[in-house]
Motif scaffolding. Structure first.
Motif, PDB file in Angstrom:
ATOM      1  N   LEU A  26     -14.930 -31.478  -7.780  1.00  0.00           N
ATOM      2  CA  LEU A  26     -15.946 -30.430  -7.819  1.00  0.00           C
ATOM      3  C   LEU A  26     -17.276 -31.002  -8.285  1.00  0.00           C
ATOM      4  O   LEU A  26     -17.302 -31.972  -9.043  1.00  0.00           O
ATOM      5  CB  LEU A  26     -15.512 -29.299  -8.748  1.00  0.00           C
ATOM      6  CG  LEU A  26     -14.272 -28.513  -8.330  1.00  0.00           C
ATOM      7  CD1 LEU A  26     -13.937 -27.464  -9.385  1.00  0.00           C
ATOM      8  CD2 LEU A  26     -14.460 -27.878  -6.969  1.00  0.00           C
ATOM      9  N   ASP A  34     -21.485 -23.205  -8.505  1.00  0.00           N
ATOM     10  CA  ASP A  34     -21.742 -21.814  -8.152  1.00  0.00           C
ATOM     11  C   ASP A  34     -22.103 -21.696  -6.673  1.00  0.00           C
ATOM     12  O   ASP A  34     -21.627 -20.784  -5.982  1.00  0.00           O
ATOM     13  CB  ASP A  34     -22.861 -21.260  -9.028  1.00  0.00           C
ATOM     14  CG  ASP A  34     -23.057 -19.777  -8.829  1.00  0.00           C
ATOM     15  OD1 ASP A  34     -22.125 -19.005  -9.123  1.00  0.00           O
ATOM     16  OD2 ASP A  34     -24.150 -19.395  -8.369  1.00  0.00           O
ATOM     17  N   ILE A  37     -18.901 -22.107  -4.577  1.00  0.00           N
ATOM     18  CA  ILE A  37     -18.112 -20.868  -4.582  1.00  0.00           C
ATOM     19  C   ILE A  37     -18.771 -19.842  -3.670  1.00  0.00           C
ATOM     20  O   ILE A  37     -18.090 -19.169  -2.885  1.00  0.00           O
ATOM     21  CB  ILE A  37     -17.949 -20.333  -6.016  1.00  0.00           C
ATOM     22  CG1 ILE A  37     -17.118 -21.311  -6.850  1.00  0.00           C
ATOM     23  CG2 ILE A  37     -17.293 -18.956  -6.003  1.00  0.00           C
ATOM     24  CD1 ILE A  37     -17.102 -21.019  -8.342  1.00  0.00           C
ATOM     25  N   THR A  40     -17.928 -20.401  -0.040  1.00  0.00           N
ATOM     26  CA  THR A  40     -16.593 -19.934   0.361  1.00  0.00           C
ATOM     27  C   THR A  40     -16.586 -18.428   0.568  1.00  0.00           C
ATOM     28  O   THR A  40     -15.919 -17.926   1.467  1.00  0.00           O
ATOM     29  CB  THR A  40     -15.502 -20.344  -0.653  1.00  0.00           C
ATOM     30  OG1 THR A  40     -15.730 -19.698  -1.903  1.00  0.00           O
ATOM     31  CG2 THR A  40     -15.438 -21.848  -0.826  1.00  0.00           C
ATOM     32  N   PHE A  49     -11.775 -20.459  -1.428  1.00  0.00           N
ATOM     33  CA  PHE A  49     -12.213 -19.710  -2.606  1.00  0.00           C
ATOM     34  C   PHE A  49     -11.179 -19.804  -3.726  1.00  0.00           C
ATOM     35  O   PHE A  49     -11.514 -20.128  -4.861  1.00  0.00           O
ATOM     36  CB  PHE A  49     -12.462 -18.246  -2.233  1.00  0.00           C
ATOM     37  CG  PHE A  49     -12.837 -17.387  -3.405  1.00  0.00           C
ATOM     38  CD1 PHE A  49     -14.138 -17.365  -3.877  1.00  0.00           C
ATOM     39  CD2 PHE A  49     -11.891 -16.589  -4.037  1.00  0.00           C
ATOM     40  CE1 PHE A  49     -14.489 -16.571  -4.965  1.00  0.00           C
ATOM     41  CE2 PHE A  49     -12.230 -15.795  -5.119  1.00  0.00           C
ATOM     42  CZ  PHE A  49     -13.530 -15.784  -5.585  1.00  0.00           C
ATOM     43  N   VAL A  52     -10.955 -23.466  -5.143  1.00  0.00           N
ATOM     44  CA  VAL A  52     -12.133 -23.885  -5.905  1.00  0.00           C
ATOM     45  C   VAL A  52     -12.241 -23.096  -7.210  1.00  0.00           C
ATOM     46  O   VAL A  52     -12.457 -23.681  -8.278  1.00  0.00           O
ATOM     47  CB  VAL A  52     -13.417 -23.753  -5.057  1.00  0.00           C
ATOM     48  CG1 VAL A  52     -14.656 -23.962  -5.905  1.00  0.00           C
ATOM     49  CG2 VAL A  52     -13.390 -24.753  -3.900  1.00  0.00           C
ATOM     50  N   VAL A  53     -12.086 -21.791  -7.142  1.00  0.00           N
ATOM     51  CA  VAL A  53     -12.204 -20.973  -8.352  1.00  0.00           C
ATOM     52  C   VAL A  53     -11.112 -21.318  -9.359  1.00  0.00           C
ATOM     53  O   VAL A  53     -11.384 -21.489 -10.555  1.00  0.00           O
ATOM     54  CB  VAL A  53     -12.197 -19.467  -8.002  1.00  0.00           C
ATOM     55  CG1 VAL A  53     -12.029 -18.613  -9.255  1.00  0.00           C
ATOM     56  CG2 VAL A  53     -13.466 -19.091  -7.276  1.00  0.00           C
ATOM     57  N   VAL A  63     -17.347 -19.604 -13.933  1.00  0.00           N
ATOM     58  CA  VAL A  63     -17.275 -18.939 -12.634  1.00  0.00           C
ATOM     59  C   VAL A  63     -17.916 -17.570 -12.830  1.00  0.00           C
ATOM     60  O   VAL A  63     -17.469 -16.787 -13.668  1.00  0.00           O
ATOM     61  CB  VAL A  63     -15.820 -18.794 -12.144  1.00  0.00           C
ATOM     62  CG1 VAL A  63     -15.766 -18.000 -10.861  1.00  0.00           C
ATOM     63  CG2 VAL A  63     -15.180 -20.173 -11.951  1.00  0.00           C
ATOM     64  N   HIS A  67     -18.916 -13.231  -7.885  1.00  0.00           N
ATOM     65  CA  HIS A  67     -18.181 -13.750  -6.725  1.00  0.00           C
ATOM     66  C   HIS A  67     -16.931 -12.936  -6.509  1.00  0.00           C
ATOM     67  O   HIS A  67     -16.367 -12.852  -5.495  1.00  0.00           O
ATOM     68  CB  HIS A  67     -17.819 -15.223  -6.908  1.00  0.00           C
ATOM     69  CG  HIS A  67     -19.007 -16.118  -6.942  1.00  0.00           C
ATOM     70  ND1 HIS A  67     -19.910 -16.218  -5.902  1.00  0.00           N
ATOM     71  CD2 HIS A  67     -19.469 -16.948  -7.895  1.00  0.00           C
ATOM     72  CE1 HIS A  67     -20.850 -17.063  -6.221  1.00  0.00           C
ATOM     73  NE2 HIS A  67     -20.621 -17.534  -7.425  1.00  0.00           N
TER      74      HIS A  67
END
Length: 67
Positions: A26, A34, A37, A40, A49, A52-53, A63, A67
């Motif tokens: 990442l 950000d 994210i 995605t 999503f 990654v989250v 996070v 989102h």
């Protein structure tokens, strides 16, 4: 999304080990994370999503709730 991150997500099973490895890929900047994210979300990339989250949260990265 960087091609290496995309390839890793597509080839990996969803498990803690894969998320930890993804976390090392990442972006180092919280702003860039950000944006990743957000990409995605915009692309309706559900798998990307979640990966990654969850990788971000696993390593205590921020996070944003929007989102």
């Amino acid at each position: 999304m960087h091609p290496e991150i995309r390839q890793f997500i597509e080839q990996s099973e969803y498990c803690q080990g894969a998320l930890r490895e993804l976390a090392t890929m990442l972006p180092g900047s919280d702003t860039e994370l950000d944006e990743l994210i957000g990409e995605t979300v915009t692309a309706s990339d559900q798998r990307g999503f979640v990966f990654v989250v969850m990788a971000a949260l696993l390593t205590d990265r921020p996070v944003q709730a929007r989102h």
